[in-house]
Design an enzyme around this catalytic site. Structure first.
Site, PDB file in Angstrom:
ATOM      1  N   SER A 334       0.775  -1.224   0.055  1.00 19.05           N
ATOM      2  CA  SER A 334      -0.144   0.031  -0.068  1.00 19.05           C
ATOM      3  C   SER A 334       0.827   1.360   0.096  1.00 19.05           C
ATOM      4  O   SER A 334       2.009   1.324   0.426  1.00 19.05           O
ATOM      5  CB  SER A 334      -0.762   0.049   1.296  1.00 19.05           C
ATOM      6  OG  SER A 334       0.091   0.360   2.244  1.00 19.05           O
ATOM      7  N   ASP A 335       0.586   2.262  -0.434  1.00 18.99           N
ATOM      8  CA  ASP A 335       0.750   3.608  -0.476  1.00 18.99           C
ATOM      9  C   ASP A 335       0.813   4.003   1.237  1.00 18.99           C
ATOM     10  O   ASP A 335       0.058   3.097   1.851  1.00 18.99           O
ATOM     11  CB  ASP A 335       0.263   4.720  -1.062  1.00 18.99           C
ATOM     12  CG  ASP A 335       1.261   6.065  -1.426  1.00 18.99           C
ATOM     13  OD1 ASP A 335       2.115   5.918  -0.651  1.00 18.99           O
ATOM     14  OD2 ASP A 335       0.972   6.672  -2.413  1.00 18.99           O
ATOM     15  N   TRP A 336       1.578   4.818   1.719  1.00 21.52           N
ATOM     16  CA  TRP A 336       1.775   4.877   3.275  1.00 21.52           C
ATOM     17  C   TRP A 336       0.456   5.583   3.872  1.00 21.52           C
ATOM     18  O   TRP A 336       0.036   6.660   3.403  1.00 21.52           O
ATOM     19  CB  TRP A 336       2.935   6.069   3.454  1.00 21.52           C
ATOM     20  CG  TRP A 336       4.213   5.157   3.533  1.00 21.52           C
ATOM     21  CD1 TRP A 336       5.182   5.363   4.558  1.00 21.52           C
ATOM     22  CD2 TRP A 336       4.841   4.266   2.748  1.00 21.52           C
ATOM     23  NE1 TRP A 336       6.224   4.651   4.531  1.00 21.52           N
ATOM     24  CE2 TRP A 336       5.951   4.030   3.479  1.00 21.52           C
ATOM     25  CE3 TRP A 336       4.274   3.476   1.813  1.00 21.52           C
ATOM     26  CZ2 TRP A 336       6.962   3.064   2.970  1.00 21.52           C
ATOM     27  CZ3 TRP A 336       5.438   2.447   1.275  1.00 21.52           C
ATOM     28  CH2 TRP A 336       6.417   2.326   1.806  1.00 21.52           C
ATOM     29  N   GLY A 337      -0.269   4.822   4.572  1.00 22.10           N
ATOM     30  CA  GLY A 337      -1.556   5.083   5.079  1.00 22.10           C
ATOM     31  C   GLY A 337      -2.554   4.971   4.161  1.00 22.10           C
ATOM     32  O   GLY A 337      -3.996   5.470   4.472  1.00 22.10           O
TER      33      GLY A 337
END
Length: 794
Positions: A334-337
């Site tokens: 995933s992208d961060w968050g």
């Protein structure tokens, strides 16, 4: 508040307090995902095991800018960076025969299967998420010493090793992704990727979070400078593979991002990009498809929703399209968050930067599940990619975090940055052959030509790479102009002073441009005020000088000196209302640390320009005619903001062709001049190349250098489908950069049209369908400069 682990009762109280706050945050639409990530931390293990793996801070910020959240997840790095705790709890004394290390030539699938078979359930689940952020890399999955699994040190970004914060000016600031797309050169893209991979490895990082492959659908997208596909899927498809191979040939894993239709920064955490299946496969997937074919180890899913479902939990696009249809064998992080649920069954394999949704507690709160088979599948993919890129087979210490602060830029890297900078500089206009410049003349350099040009050399956010050193245009031009040259400089803050200086010189060179940042779309395509940006961390990058009146500066200088040359450094599309008033225009996009030497090489003819525009430079803000429901989107009854891709296949130049928009002050896709001239002759279309590809065609022609200087050309093939196919009027389906052609000589260029290039995506059958009928083949120097034409029937 702080979690206390001093006693069982303190642990229970801390867990309940943080859990209550967590539920409040998760129910809040304005909550920062990074706040939630930080709050959870290792809470699941605290609650479940009655022990603290490391201190966790529960301080909360309501700042909705997720990247500037003040959460601090305070890991005990001696534990987390040293080993996998879950393996040490119960397996410390177990001797493991590491059969997966016996033969490095063994295929990665077999090695991954052998290793997976030896892992405990806890060891497997360890790989479903990152463990730390800025430790010191932007992401970390800690090592497993028992099984000899190296740490995954993931780091930004798509155009070099991001050295801020913590290691400023210790890596090379390369030309940006958009700039490299302007080379239209597979070899240059490979060199760029290899050079970046080499520096990542020297820094101890083994996952490079790049390349950025998104299509520039929205000209104002704040991250267009990172993306190397330009506005065309075929261009991105051809260039993506070499970058991936270049990075991974250095034993560093590439991460293709952002999957997918990550077309805007405005409301990026919630907007639903609504796009039909045919458009996805024909426009937005091809660059990622090429990365998959090149063996990319990982893909990053994006913040946005796709047709109302978050990208990182979208089973149709992740598991269905990426893994099943495109055949991606690596893992999805995933992208961060960007993880809202533990969506392992839907195609997500790793949550970053820490385990929130994929933890036992996170699954409980979101009603998610991950079967043992799902977990095995995710971990197998992760291990396979690690084996494939050689992470296991490097000498001890290769992936040491102690290398993070090392200065890894070099003389060789600097030389390559200069060469790539020149190769990516596009000559847009050269009236009367004013360029190349004659040495030993009086030159007036005005605008962002000195150290004040630094903000125009790189963008901000995860794609930011502060230069190891910066060569300004003033420095580069002084070195190239000749011993008897006079080189004068003015910032251009005072228009009258700038005009007077220009009038006194043989040539006036005006340096203008803008910058951009992750987290926000640009507000305008005007140059006025374009340099100043506010980064995601809240830092205001103020440029001063001529920033607020750049257009007036160019017009004023052009009026004072007929030999006015504009050098434009920009993160994407810009307006040039003065283009008819100046003698010459060049753009180098975001050129990196060798900006000055690279542009001097072009200006004085040491390098003959050969770059082409990977995007359209518009006439006005309204050329594309975007309505609000297309960008940035409108709120709907379902509570979501929807950005509707109603233009479907008509992205970029395809829209210009459909609307028959002439170019008055702008420049078309594929445009780029040379100091010599080229003629195109003798078009031939060959059929029946082989019995294995009866529908393939070969298009050949000759490119003659009819000028007086050696040079390279990039001929482009645009295909017109039969009307029944419902395709755009013209589509790029082939190109090739020639070798250097001497004056009076020619090169025969052959471009193959495979059945794929003659097909459309059939959404009813979910596969490519060959189109029958008569196609028109157009070959030329740009999308609006077509020199040869022919027909072929399929």
């Amino acid at each position: 508040m702080e979690l206390s682990c001093s006693s069982p009762s303190a642990r229970r109280t801390s867990s309940i307090t943080c859990l209550t706050r967590l539920v409040e945050l998760m129910s809040s639409k304005s909550a920062s995902m990074f706040a939630i990530c930080a709050l959870l931390g290792n809470l699941a293990s605290v609650a479940a095991e009655g022990a603290c793996a490391y201190p966790v801070s529960c301080a909360i910020s309501q700042d909705t800018d997720d990247q500037s959240s003040t959460m601090l997840l305070q890991h005990n790095l001696n534990v987390e960076m040293g080993s996998d705790r879950s393996g040490k709890d119960s397996q410390d004394d177990v001797v493991v025969t590491q059969s997966w290390m016996a033969d490095p030539t063994m295929d990665p699938d077999t090695r991954a299967a052998l290793l997976l078979d030896q892992m405990t359930p806890d060891e497997k689940r360890h790989y479903l998420s990152g463990k730390c952020m800025h430790c010191p890399y932007v992401g970390l999955v800690s090592a497993n010493d028992r099984l000899g699994i190296p740490a995954l040190n993931t780091h930004d970004g798509p155009q070099g090793f991001r050295n801020m914060p913590g290691a400023k000016a210790t890596s090379t600031s390369w030309p940006g992704g958009m700039a490299m797309a302007a080379t239209w050169d597979k070899e240059a893209l490979y060199e760029w990727g290899a050079a970046m991979g080499k520096e990542f490895k020297a820094k101890g990082a083994n996952v490079a979070l790049g390349p950025g492959l998104n299509i520039a659908r929205v000209p104002l997208n704040g991250r267009n400078f990172e993306y190397m596909s330009g506005e065309d899927p075929y261009l991105g498809k051809v260039l993506a593979g070499p970058v991936v191979r270049g990075i991974q040939d250095q034993n560093v894993m590439a991460c293709a991002k952002h999957w997918v239709v990550n077309s805007q920064e405005t409301n990026r955490n919630a907007v639903s990009e609504d796009v039909d299946e045919r458009t996805l496969f024909e426009v937005y997937y091809p660059p990622f498809e090429a990365a998959v074919e090149a063996g990319v180890g990982s893909v990053m899913c994006s913040y946005n929703r796709i047709n109302s479902i978050y990208s990182c939990e979208n089973a149709a696009t992740l598991q269905g399209h990426l893994k099943d249809t495109l055949g991606f064998k690596g893992f999805v992080m995933s992208d961060w968050g960007a993880t809202h649920k533990a969506s392992i069954a839907q195609g997500l394999d790793m949550e970053m930067p820490v385990g929130l949704a994929t933890s036992g507690l996170g699954m409980l709160l979101t009603g998610s599940t991950a079967s043992d088979a799902d977990v095995d599948g995710a971990v197998r993919r992760i291990l396979r990619s690690m084996f494939q890129t050689g992470l296991f087979d490097q000498p001890a210490g290769t992936w040491s975090a102690a290398k993070f602060g090392a200065n890894v830029s070099s003389v060789e890297a600097d030389s390559l940055a200069r060469r790539l900078g020149a190769q990516s500089t596009v000559l847009l206009k050269n009236a009367g052959g004013v360029l190349p410049l004659t040495p030993n003349r009086k030159l007036a350099l005005i605008g962002f030509a000195s150290e004040n040009g630094l903000p125009l050399s790189f963008g901000h956010g995860s794609g930011e790479v502060y230069p190891s050193h910066y060569v300004s245009p003033l420095t580069g031009i002084k070195a190239a102009a000749g011993n008897d040259a006079q080189v004068l400089f003015s910032e251009g803050a005072d228009l009258d002073e700038a005009a007077d200086l220009a009038k006194s010189a043989d040539y006036a060179l005006v340096f203008v441009g803008g910058s951009a940042t992750e987290g926000a779309d640009r507000t305008s395509m005007s140059l006025d005020g374009a340099c100043q940006v506010t980064t995601m961390q809240g830092q205001v990058v103020s440029c001063g000088g001529a920033d607020q009146h750049q257009n007036a500066l160019v017009a004023s200088v052009a009026k004072a000196n007929p030999k006015t040359i504009v050098v434009l450094s920009t993160p994407g599309a810009v307006l040039m209302p003065w283009s008819g008033e100046v003698a010459a225009i060049l753009t180098n996009f975001m050129p990196g640390q060798q900006a000055g030497n690279a542009v001097a090489d072009i200006l004085f003819g040491k390098v003959n320009p050969s770059a082409k525009l990977p995007i359209t430079m518009p006439n006005t803000d309204s050329d594309l005619g975007f309505e609000k429901d297309q960008w940035p989107g409108k709120a709907s009854a379902d509570g979501l903001v929807h950005a509707v891709y109603s233009e479907k296949l008509l992205v970029g130049y395809r829209q210009y062709d459909a609307k028959q928009i002439p170019f008055t002050t702008g420049f078309p896709f594929g445009h780029g001049l040379s100091y010599t001239s080229f003629d195109y002759r003798e078009l031939e279309i060959q059929t029946g190349l082989s019995e294995h590809e009866p529908h393939a065609r070969n298009v050949s022609f000759k490119v003659f250098n009819s000028g007086t200087m050696p040079g390279q050309e990039t001929p482009q093939l645009y295909l017109s489908f039969p009307a029944s196919a419902g395709e755009p009027r013209l589509q790029l389906k082939g190109f090739k950069k020639t070798q250097v052609i001497q004056p009076g000589s020619f090169e025969t260029v052959s471009l193959k049209l495979s059945p794929r290039e003659l097909s459309i995506w059939d959404a009813s059958l979910h596969k490519w369908a060959l189109v029958s009928g008569t196609f028109k083949v157009n070959v030329g120097s740009s999308s609006r400069d077509l020199r040869l034409e022919g027909d072929m029937t399929v």
